[in-house]
Design a protein around this motif. Structure first.
Motif, PDB file in Angstrom:
ATOM      1  N   ALA A  36      27.966 -17.275  15.723  1.00 17.57           N
ATOM      2  CA  ALA A  36      27.467 -17.775  16.496  1.00 17.57           C
ATOM      3  C   ALA A  36      27.911 -19.129  17.384  1.00 17.57           C
ATOM      4  CB  ALA A  36      26.464 -18.158  16.194  1.00 17.57           C
ATOM      5  N   PRO A  37      28.327 -19.203  18.260  1.00 18.51           N
ATOM      6  CA  PRO A  37      29.915 -20.161  18.511  1.00 18.51           C
ATOM      7  C   PRO A  37      28.724 -21.745  18.456  1.00 18.51           C
ATOM      8  CG  PRO A  37      27.970 -18.479  21.040  1.00 18.51           C
ATOM      9  CD  PRO A  37      27.768 -18.700  19.578  1.00 18.51           C
ATOM     10  N   ASP A  38      27.668 -21.715  17.299  1.00 19.17           N
ATOM     11  CA  ASP A  38      27.367 -23.602  17.112  1.00 19.17           C
ATOM     12  C   ASP A  38      28.282 -23.207  16.395  1.00 19.17           C
ATOM     13  OD1 ASP A  38      25.949 -24.710  19.212  1.00 19.17           O
ATOM     14  OD2 ASP A  38      23.826 -24.139  18.136  1.00 19.17           O
ATOM     15  N   HIS A  39      28.482 -22.718  15.027  1.00 17.51           N
ATOM     16  CA  HIS A  39      28.463 -22.423  14.054  1.00 17.51           C
ATOM     17  C   HIS A  39      30.425 -22.394  13.945  1.00 17.51           C
ATOM     18  CE1 HIS A  39      24.269 -20.165  12.666  1.00 17.51           C
ATOM     19  NE2 HIS A  39      25.233 -22.498  12.764  1.00 17.51           N
ATOM     20  N   LEU A  40      31.166 -22.438  14.531  1.00 16.84           N
ATOM     21  CA  LEU A  40      32.200 -21.892  15.006  1.00 16.84           C
ATOM     22  C   LEU A  40      32.693 -23.256  15.901  1.00 16.84           C
ATOM     23  CD1 LEU A  40      33.722 -18.287  15.963  1.00 16.84           C
ATOM     24  CD2 LEU A  40      32.927 -19.166  13.962  1.00 16.84           C
ATOM     25  N   LYS A  41      31.913 -24.337  16.058  1.00 18.53           N
ATOM     26  CA  LYS A  41      31.488 -25.866  16.558  1.00 18.53           C
ATOM     27  C   LYS A  41      33.267 -26.818  15.474  1.00 18.53           C
ATOM     28  CE  LYS A  41      28.555 -26.050  20.507  1.00 18.53           C
ATOM     29  NZ  LYS A  41      27.243 -27.178  20.435  1.00 18.53           N
ATOM     30  N   GLY A  42      32.426 -26.199  14.485  1.00 15.41           N
ATOM     31  CA  GLY A  42      33.342 -27.499  13.249  1.00 15.41           C
ATOM     32  C   GLY A  42      34.313 -26.474  13.164  1.00 15.41           C
ATOM     33  N   ALA A  43      35.241 -26.966  12.218  1.00 14.12           N
ATOM     34  CA  ALA A  43      36.233 -26.390  10.521  1.00 14.12           C
ATOM     35  C   ALA A  43      35.848 -25.145  10.772  1.00 14.12           C
ATOM     36  CB  ALA A  43      36.697 -26.979  10.295  1.00 14.12           C
ATOM     37  N   TYR A  44      36.939 -24.258  10.528  1.00 12.12           N
ATOM     38  CA  TYR A  44      37.151 -22.699   9.631  1.00 12.12           C
ATOM     39  C   TYR A  44      37.887 -22.257   9.483  1.00 12.12           C
ATOM     40  CZ  TYR A  44      37.491 -20.484  14.195  1.00 12.12           C
ATOM     41  OH  TYR A  44      37.371 -19.788  15.462  1.00 12.12           O
ATOM     42  N   LEU A  45      37.681 -21.321   9.112  1.00 10.28           N
ATOM     43  CA  LEU A  45      38.793 -20.364   8.536  1.00 10.28           C
ATOM     44  C   LEU A  45      38.951 -18.971   8.663  1.00 10.28           C
ATOM     45  CD1 LEU A  45      41.839 -20.946   7.804  1.00 10.28           C
ATOM     46  CD2 LEU A  45      40.667 -20.608   5.393  1.00 10.28           C
ATOM     47  N   VAL A  46      39.532 -18.118   9.588  1.00  6.61           N
ATOM     48  CA  VAL A  46      39.304 -16.123   9.231  1.00  6.61           C
ATOM     49  C   VAL A  46      40.495 -16.115   8.330  1.00  6.61           C
ATOM     50  CG1 VAL A  46      39.577 -14.110  10.185  1.00  6.61           C
ATOM     51  CG2 VAL A  46      39.155 -16.896  11.745  1.00  6.61           C
ATOM     52  N   ALA A  47      39.698 -15.559   7.368  1.00  3.50           N
ATOM     53  CA  ALA A  47      40.028 -15.208   5.392  1.00  3.50           C
ATOM     54  C   ALA A  47      41.375 -14.128   6.242  1.00  3.50           C
ATOM     55  CB  ALA A  47      39.267 -14.587   5.095  1.00  3.50           C
ATOM     56  N   ASP A  48      42.814 -14.376   6.047  1.00  7.00           N
ATOM     57  CA  ASP A  48      43.728 -13.959   5.959  1.00  7.00           C
ATOM     58  C   ASP A  48      44.057 -12.819   4.985  1.00  7.00           C
ATOM     59  OD1 ASP A  48      46.426 -12.597   6.063  1.00  7.00           O
ATOM     60  OD2 ASP A  48      47.524 -15.050   6.388  1.00  7.00           O
ATOM     61  N   THR A  49      43.132 -11.399   5.769  1.00  9.37           N
ATOM     62  CA  THR A  49      43.203  -9.711   4.424  1.00  9.37           C
ATOM     63  C   THR A  49      45.047  -9.692   4.014  1.00  9.37           C
ATOM     64  OG1 THR A  49      43.504  -8.975   6.851  1.00  9.37           O
ATOM     65  CG2 THR A  49      41.382  -8.948   5.369  1.00  9.37           C
ATOM     66  N   GLU A  50      46.030 -10.135   5.377  1.00  4.21           N
ATOM     67  CA  GLU A  50      47.017  -9.183   5.091  1.00  4.21           C
ATOM     68  C   GLU A  50      47.836 -10.439   3.498  1.00  4.21           C
ATOM     69  OE1 GLU A  50      50.592  -8.163   7.181  1.00  4.21           O
ATOM     70  OE2 GLU A  50      48.659  -7.987   8.886  1.00  4.21           O
ATOM     71  N   PHE A  51      47.470 -11.503   3.785  1.00  6.10           N
ATOM     72  CA  PHE A  51      47.154 -12.419   2.489  1.00  6.10           C
ATOM     73  C   PHE A  51      47.062 -11.921   0.827  1.00  6.10           C
ATOM     74  CE2 PHE A  51      46.866 -15.667  -0.361  1.00  6.10           C
ATOM     75  CZ  PHE A  51      47.427 -16.549  -0.487  1.00  6.10           C
ATOM     76  N   TRP A  52      45.593 -11.590   1.505  1.00  7.08           N
ATOM     77  CA  TRP A  52      44.667 -11.564   0.149  1.00  7.08           C
ATOM     78  C   TRP A  52      45.337  -9.595  -0.142  1.00  7.08           C
ATOM     79  CZ3 TRP A  52      43.323 -14.598  -3.184  1.00  7.08           C
ATOM     80  CH2 TRP A  52      43.121 -15.658  -2.975  1.00  7.08           C
ATOM     81  N   GLY A  53      45.613  -9.213   0.689  1.00  7.13           N
ATOM     82  CA  GLY A  53      46.654  -7.899   0.174  1.00  7.13           C
ATOM     83  C   GLY A  53      47.642  -7.746  -0.689  1.00  7.13           C
ATOM     84  N   ASP A  54      48.431  -8.774  -0.224  1.00  5.93           N
ATOM     85  CA  ASP A  54      49.734  -8.847  -0.824  1.00  5.93           C
ATOM     86  C   ASP A  54      49.731  -9.916  -1.649  1.00  5.93           C
ATOM     87  OD1 ASP A  54      51.045  -7.381   0.598  1.00  5.93           O
ATOM     88  OD2 ASP A  54      52.668  -8.967   1.177  1.00  5.93           O
ATOM     89  N   TYR A  55      49.289 -10.420  -2.136  1.00  8.68           N
ATOM     90  CA  TYR A  55      48.907 -11.572  -3.673  1.00  8.68           C
ATOM     91  C   TYR A  55      48.143 -11.380  -3.863  1.00  8.68           C
ATOM     92  CZ  TYR A  55      52.724 -14.340  -0.749  1.00  8.68           C
ATOM     93  OH  TYR A  55      54.300 -14.293  -0.096  1.00  8.68           O
ATOM     94  N   GLY A  56      46.886 -10.564  -3.356  1.00  6.91           N
ATOM     95  CA  GLY A  56      45.130 -10.547  -4.026  1.00  6.91           C
ATOM     96  C   GLY A  56      45.794 -10.343  -5.591  1.00  6.91           C
ATOM     97  N   GLU A  57      45.960  -9.518  -6.396  1.00  5.90           N
ATOM     98  CA  GLU A  57      46.293  -8.902  -7.618  1.00  5.90           C
ATOM     99  C   GLU A  57      46.514 -10.429  -8.523  1.00  5.90           C
ATOM    100  OE1 GLU A  57      47.905  -4.716  -9.835  1.00  5.90           O
ATOM    101  OE2 GLU A  57      47.710  -5.070  -7.588  1.00  5.90           O
ATOM    102  N   ASP A  58      48.323 -10.481  -8.388  1.00  8.31           N
ATOM    103  CA  ASP A  58      48.272 -12.040  -8.943  1.00  8.31           C
ATOM    104  C   ASP A  58      47.339 -12.896  -9.223  1.00  8.31           C
ATOM    105  OD1 ASP A  58      50.734  -9.784  -8.647  1.00  8.31           O
ATOM    106  OD2 ASP A  58      51.176 -11.109  -7.721  1.00  8.31           O
ATOM    107  N   LEU A  59      47.393 -13.450  -7.772  1.00 16.81           N
ATOM    108  CA  LEU A  59      46.234 -14.604  -7.663  1.00 16.81           C
ATOM    109  C   LEU A  59      45.027 -14.812  -9.200  1.00 16.81           C
ATOM    110  CD1 LEU A  59      46.418 -15.706  -4.137  1.00 16.81           C
ATOM    111  CD2 LEU A  59      47.371 -17.292  -6.610  1.00 16.81           C
TER     112      LEU A  59
END
Lengths: 278, 426
Positions: free
Chosen positions: A245-268
Motif C-alpha cells: 500500500a502507498p503508505d507502507h512504501l513511504k519509509g525505507a523498504y527493500l525488495v528481496a533480490d531473488t536472484e541473489f538468493w537463488g545463487d548464494y542461498g544454499e551456501d548462506l
C-alpha cells in the motif's frame, strides 16, 4: 516427482528463490506469457521465467504495545537491545535477517545485496547478528510469530504481515505492525515439468493474473496484488493493510533480490546453520 | 579286565589303551556335538523369522545408508571423460585444455541426460558456490559446440580458480573420505594433508561434545532422582509400591511428543513453572526456561526417568531386607552396611539403567527440536536436517557412522569394566 515421470499436480506454489533453482534444475516449466498476461504489467521481479507472481507479502516487525511501552519505529530496532530489552523472534533462515543486519550496521538498502555478495559483507552481517544472538528465539513456521507474541515469550518478532494481521483482525490481538524497513517478497506459482494438464494450468494462471482477480486475494489475507494495474480493484478496507500500500512504501523498504538468493542461498543457509550451532 | 593285569602294565599297552579310550571319548563327544548341533539348528530355525526380519529391515538398510558416507559415485558417473583427462594431471594449479574440453563434453552430456542439476548439487556439497557456476556453464554450453564449447567453459572464471580442480578430482573418486572428515570438522588441504576446517565452518565436534554432555547430565539427574525413588518403591508395602510404580509408568506410556509439548506449556515464560518460582520468591523475574539448555535437560530427565529407575528397582527388589540387618548385627554402621552390602548388589542395575538412558539420550531428536534453543540442538537434529532438508544423505550417513562408533566404543568400555553377564536390565 518430475524424475519419476509421474506428476500428479499441475500447479505448485513456491518461493521465488526456489523458482529460480527449479528453473535451473529443469523441474519447472518455462512459462509462455502470451498464454497468461502481458509480462510488463507485473511489478518488477514478480514475473519470472518459470513462475508467475501470486501476491506480494512483507517481512515486517510485530510487537505487542501492551508489553512494549515504547513503540519501535523500524524493523531495524530488532538490533537495539538497550532501548528494547527482551527476547525477539526471528525466522530460522538467513534471508531477510542478513539484509536487516547489514542495514542496521549502516549499509544503505540499495547496496545491501552488493555488500552481501562479498565474503567481507557476509562476515559483517553475521557479526551484527552476533550482537543479539543470545536474545533471539527462532521460528520455523508462519504461525509461530503470533503465538510467541501472544504467549509473551518475546517482546517483538519478525513475521509475514498477513499472519499478524490475521491475529489482529480474527483473534482480536492488540499487536502492531512496523512497516519501516520491511522486505517485500512475492509468492510464486509454477507449473511442474511433465504436468498432465498444462493447458488448464495456463488457463488458471491467466485467470488469477487478471487485475480484478489478482486484487481479490487481499480480501482474504492481507497480501497485495502483483499487477501494477490491480490497485484500483482492491477492496477499500483491505488496501491500507497491504504491504505494498502507498503508505507502507513511504519509509525505507527493500525488495528481496531473488536472484541473489537463488545463487548464494544454499551456501548462506549452510553458513547460517553452522553459525546457529556455535 | 586285561588292563588290570600287571604283565600288561607296560608303557606301549598303556598308550594303546589310552588311545582306545581317546577314540571312545572322541566318538562320544562327536555324538554330543551332533546332538547339540541339532538342538542349536532347531532353536536357530525358531529364531529365523526374527533374524531374517532384523537383517532385512535393520541390518541391510543401516549398512546401505552408512556406505553412502564413503561411497558417492555421483560426480564420477557424471564426469567420466574429465576423470580420464585428469588421470595424468599433476594436481598443481589448473590442468590443460584437454581437461577443459573433456569437461565441456561431459557437461553437455549431463545436460542432454538431465543430470546437470544432480552434478551441480553434488559438487556444491564439496565446493560451496559450485552449484550456480555449473548451471551457468551448462546454460552457456547450450549454444556452443567444438572449440566454442571450450571457450564457453573457460569464460566462467570459476573453472580457473585454484580450488576448483582438486575438488573435482577428489570428487571423481567414488570411494571418498570427504564426508567422514567433514563430520569431524576436518578436510584435505592442497598439499594432501588433513587439516581442521576454519572456525566459522566447524560445528560437528562441538555438537558431538554437546550431545555427550547433555546425555551425561540427564543420566546423572535421572540417577539422583531415580535411585531414592526406586529404593522407596522396593521397600514400602506392596499396595503402595503398586501405586508408585503406576505413577512412574503412567507418563512412560504417553507419547514422547505429548510429554515434550506438555513441557513447553509448563516451561514457557508465562507458564506454570515460572508462575510458581515467582510465587515462592525463588526468582525475582521470569526466567527463560524454554529454548535453553536447562529446560532441555529438565524435560529429557523427566522422559528418561523410568528407563533409569526400572532396572535399579528390579535389582533392589531381589535384595532381602534381612541382609542389611545381618550386616548391622555384625557391627556395621548403616553407611558401611549400605556401602559394602547394598551398593555392590544394586550396582549392575544402576549401570544398566544409566547406560540405557545415556545411549537413548544420544539419539534424542524431538525434545531438543521443540524445547532447545539454536545452540541446544543435538547430533540427531543435524542428521535429520541433512536427510530431510538438505537432501545430503552422504553427510547424514557420515554423522550417523561417527555417532554409532562412539556409542559402540562406550558400550565396549562399559562391557569391559562391568562384564555384560552382570547386566541386569529388567
Amino acid at each position: 516427482m518430475v524424475e519419476t515421470g509421474n506428476v500428479p499436480i499441475d500447479l505448485v506454489t513456491v518461493e521465488t528463490a526456489t523458482v529460480l533453482q527449479g528453473c535451473d534444475a529443469g523441474i519447472l516449466e518455462r512459462l509462455d506469457y502470451s498464454k497468461i498476461a502481458p509480462r510488463d504489467k507485473f511489478i518488477q521481479g514478480s514475473a519470472l521465467d518459470c513462475g508467475v507472481g501470486l501476491d506480494a507479502y512483507g517481512d515486517i516487525l510485530a510487537y505487542d504495545p501492551t508489553v512494549l511501552k515504547e513503540a519501535p519505529t523500524s524493523v531495524l530496532d530488532l538490533f537495539d537491545t538497550t532501548k528494547f530489552p527482551g527476547k525477539r523472534a526471528m525466522r530460522k533462515f538467513p534471508a531477510q535477517n542478513l539484509e536487516w543486519a547489514l542495514m542496521a550496521d549502516g549499509v544503505a538498502p540499495a547496496d545491501v545485496y552488493k555488500v552481501l555478495a562479498t565474503p567481507e559483507g557476509v562476515v559483517r552481517a553475521f557479526k551484527k547478528l552476533d550482537t543479539i544472538k543470545k536474545d533471539i528465539v527462532w521460528w520455523d513456521a508462519g504461525a509461530q510469530p503470533a503465538q510467541l507474541l501472544a504467549s509473551k515469550e518475546v517482546v517483538m518478532t519478525t513475521a509475514w504481515n498477513g499472519r499478524i494481521q490475521n491475529a489482529i483482525d480474527t483473534d482480536k490481538k492488540p499487536f502492531k505492525i512496523v512497516w519501516n524497513n520491511q522486505i517485500l517478497e512475492y509468492d510464486m506459482i509454477s507449473i511442474p515439468k511433465g504436468a498432465r494438464n498444462t493447458e488448464l494450468a495456463y488457463k488458471y494462471l491467466a485467470y488469477i493474473s487478471e487485475p480484478k482477480n489478482n486484487a481479490k486475494l487481499a480480501s482474504y489475507i492481507t497480501y497485495g496484488p502483483v499487477r501494477t494495474d490491480a490497485a484500483s480493484f482492491v477492496a477499500p478496507d483491505a488496501l491500507p493493510k497491504l504491504p505494498n500500500a502507498p503508505d507502507h512504501l513511504k519509509g525505507a523498504y527493500l525488495v528481496a533480490d531473488t536472484e541473489f538468493w537463488g545463487d548464494y542461498g544454499e551456501d548462506l543457509v549452510k553458513r547460517f546453520n553452522a553459525w546457529l550451532a556455535q | 579286565m586285561s588292563a588290570l593285569q600287571p604283565s600288561e602294565l607296560d608303557r606301549p599297552t598303556l598308550a594303546r589303551d589310552r588311545s582306545a579310550a581317546d577314540t571312545d571319548l572322541k566318538s562320544v563327544s562327536a555324538a554330543l556335538r551332533r546332538a547339540e548341533f541339532g538342538d542349536r539348528m532347531r532353536s536357530l530355525l525358531l529364531a529365523a523369522p526374527l533374524l531374517i526380519l532384523l537383517v532385512l529391515s535393520f541390518g541391510i538398510p543401516i549398512v546401505l545408508l552408512l556406505s553412502r558416507a564413503v561411497y558417492d559415485p555421483t560426480i564420477a558417473d557424471a564426469l567420466p571423460k574429465t576423470a580420464q583427462a585428469l588421470g595424468n594431471w599433476n594436481g598443481q594449479g589448473v590442468p590443460g585444455d584437454d581437461a577443459f574440453a573433456a569437461l565441456a563434453a561431459d557437461l553437455k552430456e549431463n545436460q542432454a541426460k538431465g543430470t546437470a542439476y544432480e552434478l551441480a548439487k553434488s559438487l556444491n556439497a564439496r565446493l560451496p558456490g559450485a552449484r550456480s557456476q555449473v548451471l551457468k556453464t551448462v546454460r552457456k554450453l547450450e549454444s556452443a559446440d567444438g572449440p566454442a564449447a571450450l571457450d564457453a567453459v573457460k569464460s566462467v572464471p570459476f573453472w580457473s580458480a585454484p580450488s576448483t580442480w582438486p575438488a573435482i578430482r577428489s570428487g571423481t573418486r567414488s570411494l571418498t573420505s570427504f564426508y567422514l572428515l567433514s563430520a569431524l570438522d576436518l578436510r584435505w588441504n592442497a598439499d594432501g594433508g588433513i587439516e581442521q576446517v576454519p572456525p566459522e565452518q566447524a560445528i560437528f565436534i562441538q555438537v558431538f561434545l554437546r550431545t555427550f554432555f547433555v546425555a551425561a547430565s540427564v543420566t546423572l539427574a535421572t540417577l539422583i532422582l531415580g535411585f531414592p525413588l526406586a529404593y522407596l518403591i522396593a521397600n514400602v508395602p506392596k499396595g503402595l509400591a503398586a501405586i508408585l510404580i503406576v505413577a512412574v509408568l503412567l507418563p512412560f506410556w504417553t507419547s514422547i511428543l505429548v510429554r515434550t509439548a506438555a513441557w513447553t506449556v509448563l516451561l514457557q515464560k508465562f507458564g506454570l513453572v515460572n508462575d510458581f518460582l515467582l510465587l515462592i520468591g525463588v526468582t525475582s523475574d521470569r526466567v527463560d526456561l524454554m529454548y535453553s539448555r536447562i529446560g532441555l535437560i529438565i524435560a529429557m530427565t523427566h522422559i528418561q526417568l523410568p528407563f533409569t529407575l526400572l532396572p535399579i528397582y528390579s535389582v533392589m527388589r531381589t535384595i532381602p531386607a534381612s541382609q542389611m540387618k545381618a550386616a548391622y548385627s555384625l557391627g556395621a554402621r548403616p553407611f558401611t552396611a549400605f556401602r559394602r552390602v547394598y551398593i555392590p548388589q544394586v550396582f549392575p542395575g544402576v549401570m544398566a539403567g544409566c547406560m540405557l538412558t545415556f545411549i537413548l539420550c544420544l539419539g534424542y531428536y524431538i525434545t531438543p527440536a521443540l524445547i532447545g534453543g539454536a545452540s541446544d540442538q543435538l547430533i540427531s537434529n543435524f542428521i535429520a536436517n541433512y536427510v530431510n532438508v538438505e537432501l545430503n544423505w552422504e553427510m547424514a550417513a557420515a554423522l550417523s557412522f561417527i555417532l554409532l562408533v562412539f556409542t559402540l566404543a562406550l558400550f565396549g568400555i562399559f562391557a569391559r569394566v562391568l562384564g555384560l553377564d552382570r547386566l541386569k536390565l529388567v
